[in-house]
Each structure stands twice: as structure tokens, then as C-alpha cells.
Design a protein around this motif. Structure first.
Motif, mmCIF file in Angstrom:
data_model
loop_
_atom_site.group_PDB
_atom_site.id
_atom_site.type_symbol
_atom_site.label_atom_id
_atom_site.label_comp_id
_atom_site.label_asym_id
_atom_site.label_seq_id
_atom_site.Cartn_x
_atom_site.Cartn_y
_atom_site.Cartn_z
ATOM 1 N N TYR A 119 4.113 -16.763 -10.140
ATOM 2 C CA TYR A 119 4.135 -15.649 -9.885
ATOM 3 C C TYR A 119 2.962 -15.369 -11.581
ATOM 4 O O TYR A 119 3.112 -15.403 -13.316
ATOM 5 N N ALA A 120 1.985 -14.382 -11.424
ATOM 6 C CA ALA A 120 0.910 -13.586 -12.257
ATOM 7 C C ALA A 120 1.579 -11.935 -12.347
ATOM 8 O O ALA A 120 1.237 -11.632 -11.446
ATOM 9 N N TYR A 121 1.090 -11.627 -13.655
ATOM 10 C CA TYR A 121 1.039 -10.495 -13.480
ATOM 11 C C TYR A 121 -0.623 -9.999 -13.824
ATOM 12 O O TYR A 121 -0.484 -10.429 -14.888
ATOM 13 N N ILE A 122 -1.596 -9.007 -13.304
ATOM 14 C CA ILE A 122 -2.901 -8.295 -13.496
ATOM 15 C C ILE A 122 -2.927 -7.453 -14.278
ATOM 16 O O ILE A 122 -2.548 -6.896 -13.891
ATOM 17 N N ASP A 123 -3.504 -7.722 -15.801
ATOM 18 C CA ASP A 123 -3.626 -6.320 -15.950
ATOM 19 C C ASP A 123 -4.739 -5.784 -16.302
ATOM 20 O O ASP A 123 -4.106 -4.765 -16.914
ATOM 21 N N ASN A 124 -5.691 -6.753 -15.992
ATOM 22 C CA ASN A 124 -7.060 -5.660 -16.466
ATOM 23 C C ASN A 124 -7.677 -6.972 -15.158
ATOM 24 O O ASN A 124 -7.775 -8.553 -14.658
ATOM 25 N N ILE A 125 -8.858 -6.610 -15.357
ATOM 26 C CA ILE A 125 -9.780 -7.655 -14.770
ATOM 27 C C ILE A 125 -10.235 -8.723 -15.606
ATOM 28 O O ILE A 125 -10.726 -9.847 -14.770
ATOM 29 N N HIS B 124 -5.766 1.689 1.921
ATOM 30 C CA HIS B 124 -5.382 2.605 1.250
ATOM 31 C C HIS B 124 -3.827 3.235 1.053
ATOM 32 O O HIS B 124 -3.136 2.396 1.568
ATOM 33 N N ALA B 125 -3.434 3.407 -0.507
ATOM 34 C CA ALA B 125 -2.158 4.143 -0.672
ATOM 35 C C ALA B 125 -1.522 5.580 -0.360
ATOM 36 O O ALA B 125 -1.942 6.556 0.168
ATOM 37 N N GLY B 126 -0.167 5.021 0.442
ATOM 38 C CA GLY B 126 0.951 5.968 1.093
ATOM 39 C C GLY B 126 2.036 5.776 1.430
ATOM 40 O O GLY B 126 1.663 5.170 2.341
ATOM 41 N N GLY B 127 2.902 6.512 1.059
ATOM 42 C CA GLY B 127 3.997 5.950 2.260
ATOM 43 C C GLY B 127 5.411 5.672 1.222
ATOM 44 O O GLY B 127 5.359 4.835 -0.444
ATOM 45 N N SER B 128 6.558 5.336 1.724
ATOM 46 C CA SER B 128 7.255 4.144 1.132
ATOM 47 C C SER B 128 7.459 2.812 1.935
ATOM 48 O O SER B 128 6.342 2.523 2.100
ATOM 49 N N THR B 129 8.064 2.245 0.945
ATOM 50 C CA THR B 129 7.942 0.937 1.561
ATOM 51 C C THR B 129 8.881 0.852 2.036
ATOM 52 O O THR B 129 9.838 0.559 2.209
ATOM 53 N N VAL C 264 0.791 -1.126 0.054
ATOM 54 C CA VAL C 264 -0.004 -0.077 0.465
ATOM 55 C C VAL C 264 0.650 1.251 -0.309
ATOM 56 O O VAL C 264 0.341 2.253 0.780
ATOM 57 N N SER C 265 2.129 0.926 -0.228
ATOM 58 C CA SER C 265 2.522 2.103 -0.944
ATOM 59 C C SER C 265 2.608 3.089 -1.690
ATOM 60 O O SER C 265 1.228 3.053 -2.279
ATOM 61 N N GLY C 266 2.889 4.351 -1.702
ATOM 62 C CA GLY C 266 2.176 5.477 -2.389
ATOM 63 C C GLY C 266 2.643 5.277 -3.649
ATOM 64 O O GLY C 266 1.808 5.533 -4.869
ATOM 65 N N SER C 267 3.557 4.051 -4.913
ATOM 66 C CA SER C 267 3.434 3.867 -6.174
ATOM 67 C C SER C 267 2.273 2.672 -6.263
ATOM 68 O O SER C 267 1.860 2.716 -7.671
ATOM 69 N N MET C 268 1.760 2.669 -5.559
ATOM 70 C CA MET C 268 0.170 2.071 -5.908
ATOM 71 C C MET C 268 -0.879 2.610 -5.892
ATOM 72 O O MET C 268 -1.882 2.151 -6.431
ATOM 73 N N ASP C 269 -0.481 3.807 -5.486
ATOM 74 C CA ASP C 269 -1.803 4.801 -6.204
ATOM 75 C C ASP C 269 -2.429 5.332 -7.559
ATOM 76 O O ASP C 269 -2.235 6.367 -7.623
ATOM 77 N N GLU C 270 -2.396 3.913 -8.268
ATOM 78 C CA GLU C 270 -3.112 4.431 -9.770
ATOM 79 C C GLU C 270 -4.389 3.335 -9.394
ATOM 80 O O GLU C 270 -3.956 2.471 -8.860
ATOM 81 N N GLN C 271 -4.878 3.619 -10.631
ATOM 82 C CA GLN C 271 -6.010 2.663 -10.457
ATOM 83 C C GLN C 271 -5.973 1.318 -11.075
ATOM 84 O O GLN C 271 -6.588 0.584 -10.729
ATOM 85 N N ASN C 272 -4.812 1.426 -12.505
ATOM 86 C CA ASN C 272 -4.228 -0.034 -11.922
ATOM 87 C C ASN C 272 -3.652 -0.807 -11.465
ATOM 88 O O ASN C 272 -3.101 -1.839 -11.850
ATOM 89 N N GLY D 111 1.353 -9.611 -9.423
ATOM 90 C CA GLY D 111 2.001 -7.850 -9.792
ATOM 91 C C GLY D 111 0.989 -6.743 -10.895
ATOM 92 O O GLY D 111 -0.104 -7.869 -11.041
ATOM 93 N N PHE D 112 0.767 -5.885 -10.254
ATOM 94 C CA PHE D 112 0.023 -5.199 -10.800
ATOM 95 C C PHE D 112 1.056 -3.840 -11.446
ATOM 96 O O PHE D 112 1.648 -3.482 -11.154
ATOM 97 N N GLY D 113 -0.047 -3.197 -12.093
ATOM 98 C CA GLY D 113 0.932 -1.169 -12.993
ATOM 99 C C GLY D 113 1.492 -2.030 -13.682
ATOM 100 O O GLY D 113 1.828 -2.625 -14.485
ATOM 101 N N MET D 114 1.842 -0.294 -14.405
ATOM 102 C CA MET D 114 3.020 -0.229 -15.147
ATOM 103 C C MET D 114 3.346 1.046 -14.818
ATOM 104 O O MET D 114 3.268 1.948 -13.784
ATOM 105 N N GLY D 115 4.589 1.733 -15.688
ATOM 106 C CA GLY D 115 5.256 2.808 -15.517
ATOM 107 C C GLY D 115 7.330 2.366 -14.695
ATOM 108 O O GLY D 115 7.800 2.877 -15.027
#
Length: 517
Positions: free
Chosen positions: A318-324, A230-235, A168-176, A296-300
Motif C-alpha cells: 500500500y502506498a499513498y501518492i501525494d505528488n508526482i 473521466h470521473a463521475g457517478g457513485s461507487t 472513476v467515481s465523482g469523488s475522484m474529480d479533483e486535481q490530486n 491511494g490518492f487525494g485528501m479531504g
């Protein structure tokens, strides 16, 4: 007043600099991990550059051709992961170039289901082989080896002790990322039974337990705990892993399914933040008897390299979840295979007969290769096979007596042995070793493969489709071992293997091939 004016001036200067247009020069050939794309700030009306893309992938050196006279044994661990395929799909669907090191061909192959028969003996998987032509090198052939895990009904599966470790670090605060993670968990929670227990640990600037072990019957309570994140903070990933494993061990179910499920974009710190530190930590934890699943989630800023290390070294998948839709596939429809191991430390060792094989090359599995002596060493970790899982491997083979651009010819001192023994009709002997999920001693299976080849046109739809997927992966990796990289030829072969496609994943693959020149 003077202090107020000073702070106002400082604020204005910072604002101007934060909105300043930045120009990046990049070659057209740069991949998605090297360029930052300019977008428009709808509030300030100025063009700005978001954070540079910092996705990271471990470098791979593709397997080379080996002579069975010099290297008689090829040994590797199975890999049922498929994160690479869904990540590649994400790049292509967004019109981006796929980074070469994001491509792991074996994970592309193992994304798809194949028509392998269920095991009918004492072992938890069936063994299936097929030998045919290689479409990308006219003088080569392909050997397919497929394992099919036993499909065990949910009612017969042991109780689960699942500990979710959520970033729940700050980097996770994106829709995907965190929002998609929450929606994904709703799919998984539906699969839980009353005998299953769920705990949730979170990590960001600090680490803590947000849900103590809770029965799978209490689905609303579990989902409420996820929804409140909720996302926020370092890891502080290392501390989170420590706490998650501790909680799993405290609630360990004897003869049960004990598992930590890590959900993250991989952007976390362990020790000195090096992959070596993480490798050491997770290798220690795998001795606990607790298995691992990495989501795994997200991009960038996605850190595939760290995620893969966690899964490879921690008795994990290991799986990467790119969409629902992918969440529904991996966490819903394939919940049993993802979360319930039927065999662990599964290794494959194959010996090729030099009478028929001039050279061979394992396609993919570069970071799963083992030393020959590791095969019988029960202390060496290998991959796990889940309920209903299948795993497939391909070898490219240069038959004895044919010319190949990839194999040295006319050697003076190294000549093919003449084999007049009873093994003259054998192409290879393949051995498998595995342990029961709660076992420490491996069990060996031996299977002989005959030197009988089918024409590609006469091969099974599964063989054609597997070959097309491998071919596309080699093209994306810009492999030096393929003479033909025509997308139209790959597409044609894939279309000839479209049978057994009830959910449309094979048809989707054809569309991905079509999108890449």
C-alpha cells in the motif's frame, strides 16, 4: 406562466441557501479530519464552506511493555508499506495537525532505504541486527532487526499480468486524484516490457473493462486508455474488485507476477459498505494466487482505513501518492520492489532472554501482530517482500536490574529466573518464516542475537536515523511511552544519520521535524 414563476422562485431560494455563510466552531487542537476550513467563493463573492473533511483512519492502541516471563514470544507479520509516511508528509507540508491514528510508525521507518547487505545464501533476504541506547528513555535500549530482500535485475524477473482497477467515481474529480493518477501511470507504463500484459477495469456507477490485456510494448495504447478516463457517478468498489480479480485469473501467467493494482481515494462501497464486508471479500480473493497493490490518492475524504485493510488482508502492499515525485519514486525507481514479490507470508517471532531483558515493547506493527501459534501455521496470512525491498523493526528493551517508569517493580511472586545455562550471553533468538511466491509451505530461519550493546554515538548512521524516525512517529502519536519528545533532539539525531541520502529523502525528513513543535 405561474409554473414558470414558481420554479424561478424555487431556484432563487436554493441559490441563496447554497451561498449562505456557515460558521463552524472548532477547538484549536482539532485535527485535520475534524474541521472544515472556510474559503472564499470568487464567483459569488460570499464565503462558503466546502464539504467537511471526512478522512478516516483505523484506531490504533500502541503496544505496551511485556515481560519475557509472562509473554516469552513476540510474533508479527512484516510490513513494507509506507503510505503513512507520505500521508504525514502531506499534512505537515500543508501546515495541518497530523491525526494520531494516521501515524503508523513502522510505515514511517520503512519509507527509507538502509545499507543492509544483499543476501548471499539460499534465502531471499539477509538478516541484520543492531543493539544500542534509547534516546527517549534513558534507562532503555533499542534492538533493530532489518531484512534486505534480494535485488533481482528486471531482465530476470518473470512476466507480469497487471490488472489496474481505477476508481472513476465523482469523488475522484479533483486535481490530486484522477489527474495525478493518470500522470502516475505514465511513469509505471515506462517500466513495462513486451512480455508484460496490462488490463484496465474502472468502477463508478457501473463497472467495466476499458482495456483488454495489452502487451507492455503498446505503451501509447495503454496510456490513451488511461487518458480517456473521466470521473463521475457513485461507487461500486465490490463489483470492481470482483471483475478485476476475474480478469487477472482469466489471464493468469503460471510462474509469473499476477497482480491487481487498485487506484482510489478509498471512498467506495463493498456489500453493506462495512470494513468487515471488505475484509471477507479480499481474504477470499487472496486465495486466487493474485497479489495486490493499493495506490491511494487525494485528501479531504481519503479513506485510509479501507485502503489498509485491502493491503493487509489481500497479500498486498500500500502506498499513498501525494505528488508526482512520490509517483516517480514508488512506481518508477522502486517498481521492482513494489510489483514483484520474492517472498510471501513473511513472519517474525522473537524470544527474549529474561536474564538480560526485564521488559520489551514492539514499536509499531500494532495491526500486524500475530498470536504465537500463528507463526508455524501456514494458513495464516502475513506480509510480502519485494525485489530489493527492506523491512525494519525496532524493539524498546528495559534491561534486567534497571528501574523504569513503564515496568512494575518489586513484585513479590514474579522474579527473574537465574539462567546459568549456555544461553547466558544471548539477548534473544529471532525466527523468520516465509514462503516462495508460488509456494504453500513455509521455510524457517533462526538467528541468535548476542547481548552486545554499542553506545548510541558509536551506532551506525542507519541506526541513528531509524531511531530518529521512530522517535518522531511516537511524538506525533503522542505516545505515553516517551519521556523526551524534544523536536530539537530528534532533529539532532536524524542529522547524525544523514549519510546514504542520494535523493534527499532523509534531509526532507529533518525539515519535517523542524516544522512540528
Amino acid at each position: 406562466m405561474r409554473n414558470f414563476n414558481f420554479f424561478m422562485m424555487a431556484f432563487l431560494v436554493l441559490t441563496i441557501f447554497s451561498c449562505k455563510k456557515v460558521d463552524y466552531a472548532a477547538e484549536d487542537s482539532a485535527d485535520a479530519s475534524e474541521i472544515a476550513v472556510a474559503t472564499t467563493d470568487s464567483v459569488a463573492g460570499e464565503e462558503y464552506i466546502p464539504e467537511p473533511n471526512t478522512e478516516s483512519y483505523a484506531g490504533l492502541e500502541e503496544n505496551k511493555f511485556e515481560s519475557p516471563l509472562k509473554e516469552p514470544l513476540s510474533t508479527f507479520s512484516i510490513d513494507v508499506d509506507n503510505a503513512s509516511y507520505t500521508n504525514i508528509r502531506r499534512f505537515i507540508n500543508e501546515g495541518q495537525k497530523v491525526p494520531k491514528d494516521a501515524v503508523r510508525v513502522e510505515e514511517m521507518i520503512n519509507f527509507f532505504k538502509y545499507q543492509y547487505p544483499q543476501p548471499d545464501g539460499q534465502h531471499p533476504f539477509s538478516i541484520n541486527t543492531e543493539y544500542s541506547d534509547c534516546p527517549w528513555n534513558k534507562n532503555s535500549r533499542l534492538l533493530k532487526i532489518g531484512l534486505q530482500g534480494k535485488n533481482i535485475p528486471m531482465t530476470n524477473l518473470p512476466a507480469s499480468n497487471l490488472v489496474f482497477l481505477v476508481d472513476v467515481s465523482g469523488s475522484m474529480d479533483e486535481q490530486n486524484k484522477l489527474p495525478l493518477l493518470k500522470e502516475s501511470m505514465k511513469i509505471l507504463v515506462k517500466e513495462l516490457r513486451a512480455i508484460d500484459k496490462v488490463s484496465i477495469v474502472v468502477y463508478a456507477g457501473s463497472v467495466g473493462v476499458v482495456l483488454d490485456p495489452t502487451s507492455g510494448d503498446n505503451k501509447d495504447e495503454i496510456m490513451e486508455a488511461f487518458d480517456d478516463l473521466h470521473a463521475g457517478g457513485s461507487t461500486a468498489g465490490g463489483e470492481g474488485i470482483e471483475l478485476a480479480y476475474k480478469l487477472a485469473q482469466q489471464n493468469f501467467i503460471k510462474d509469473g507476477n499476477n497482480r491487481v493494482v487498485i487506484a482510489t481515494d478509498g471512498d467506495f462501497n463493498v456489500g453493506a459498505s462495512s470494513d468487515d464486508d471488505m475484509l471477507k471479500l479480499i481474504e477470499q480473493k487472496r486465495e486466487s494466487g493474485v497479489f495486490l497493490t493499493v495506490l491511494g490518492f487525494g485528501m479531504g475524504n481519503y479513506k485510509d482505513s479501507k485502503m489498509e485493510i485491502l493491503a493487509d488482508k489481500g497479500n498486498g502492499n500500500y502506498a499513498y501518492i501525494d505528488n508526482i515525485q512520490e509517483a516517480n519514486r514508488f512506481l518508477g525507481k522502486e517498481f521492482k520492489g513494489s510489483m514483484f514479490a520474492i517472498a510471501k507470508d513473511v513472519k517474525i517471532q522473537i524470544e527474549f532472554n529474561p536474564k538480560h531483558v526485564q521488559a520489551y515493547r514492539l514499536i509499531g506493527y500494532e495491526n500486524r501482530k500475530l498470536n504465537a501459534e500463528d507463526f508455524k501455521n501456514d494458513k495464516i496470512d502475513a506480509g510480502e517482500l519485494g525485489s530489493g525491498h527492506s523491512v525494519t523493526a525496532l524493539y524498546e528493551i528495559v534491561p534486567t536490574g534497571v528501574e523504569s517508569d513503564y515496568v512494575p517493580s518489586d513484585l513479590k511472586y514474579t522474579k527473574t529466573k537465574k539462567d546459568d545455562s549456555n544461553y547466558s550471553d544471548e539477548l534473544a533468538t529471532v525466527k523468520f518464516r516465509y514462503k516462495k511466491p508460488d509456494g504453500n509451505k513455509s521455510i524457517e530461519i533462526v538467528n541468535v542475537i548476542a547481548d552486545k550493546k554499542k553506545d548510541l554515538e558509536s551506532s551506525s548512521p542507519d541506526f541513528k536515523f531509524t531511531t530518529a524516525v521512530s522517535w518522531f512517529g511516537l511524538k506525533l502519536r503522542e505516545s505515553k511511552y516517551i519521556a523526551n519528545s524534544s523536536s530539537s533532539d530528534i532533529k539532532k539525531l536524524a542529522k547524525s544519520g544523514l549519510s546514504n541520502d542520494p535523493e534527499g529523502y532523509r534531509s526532507e525528513f529533518v525539515r519535517l521535524v523542524d516544522a512540528v513543535n
